[in-house]
Design a protein around this motif. Sequence first.
Motif, PDB file in Angstrom:
ATOM      1  N   MET A 102      27.796  26.677  37.449  1.00  0.00           N
ATOM      2  CA  MET A 102      26.753  26.549  36.449  1.00  0.00           C
ATOM      3  C   MET A 102      25.585  25.756  37.027  1.00  0.00           C
ATOM      4  O   MET A 102      25.235  24.698  36.542  1.00  0.00           O
ATOM      5  N   ASN A 103      25.013  26.234  38.052  1.00  0.00           N
ATOM      6  CA  ASN A 103      23.924  25.555  38.731  1.00  0.00           C
ATOM      7  C   ASN A 103      22.609  26.223  38.352  1.00  0.00           C
ATOM      8  O   ASN A 103      21.993  26.923  39.144  1.00  0.00           O
ATOM      9  N   THR A 104      22.154  25.989  37.131  1.00  0.00           N
ATOM     10  CA  THR A 104      20.940  26.624  36.640  1.00  0.00           C
ATOM     11  C   THR A 104      19.737  25.720  36.860  1.00  0.00           C
ATOM     12  O   THR A 104      19.873  24.516  37.088  1.00  0.00           O
TER      13      THR A 104
END
Length: 139
Positions: free
Chosen positions: A1-3
């Motif tokens: 979840m590296n947004t």
Amino acid sequence: MNTLILRTVAPFITALMLLFSVFVLLRGHNEPGGGFIGGLIAASALAIYGIAYGVSAVRRAIRFHPMSIAGFGLLVAVVSGVISVFAGVPFMTGLWIYPTLFGVEVPLATVVSFDIGVYLVVVGAITSIALALEERDHD
């Protein structure tokens, strides 16, 4: 979840959570809080930062190995308890001193130093576990 949103907000959330963890640590024995809960909040802040930027960024941010932080915290907590033995009272008895700083009497207690030690133990241990799990996931 590296947004992008997480990477943008993570430094602010981390700073706010670390500040709140120190607040919870310092209000410790007078109201709900203390070293354990404050340490959990700080470790959670570092975990959020690690999710956003990676393990190496967290290691650079904390500068010391997490287990070294935990070890130093354990030393501080033990010394806080042993000081009372040298004062001739039972182990872990709270002792207070009242130094004057800038014309204001400031009460300092071994209770606070014990809480700081617990805080560092929890931050170091939980951060070490979180970083190890995060590194394992990326291999």
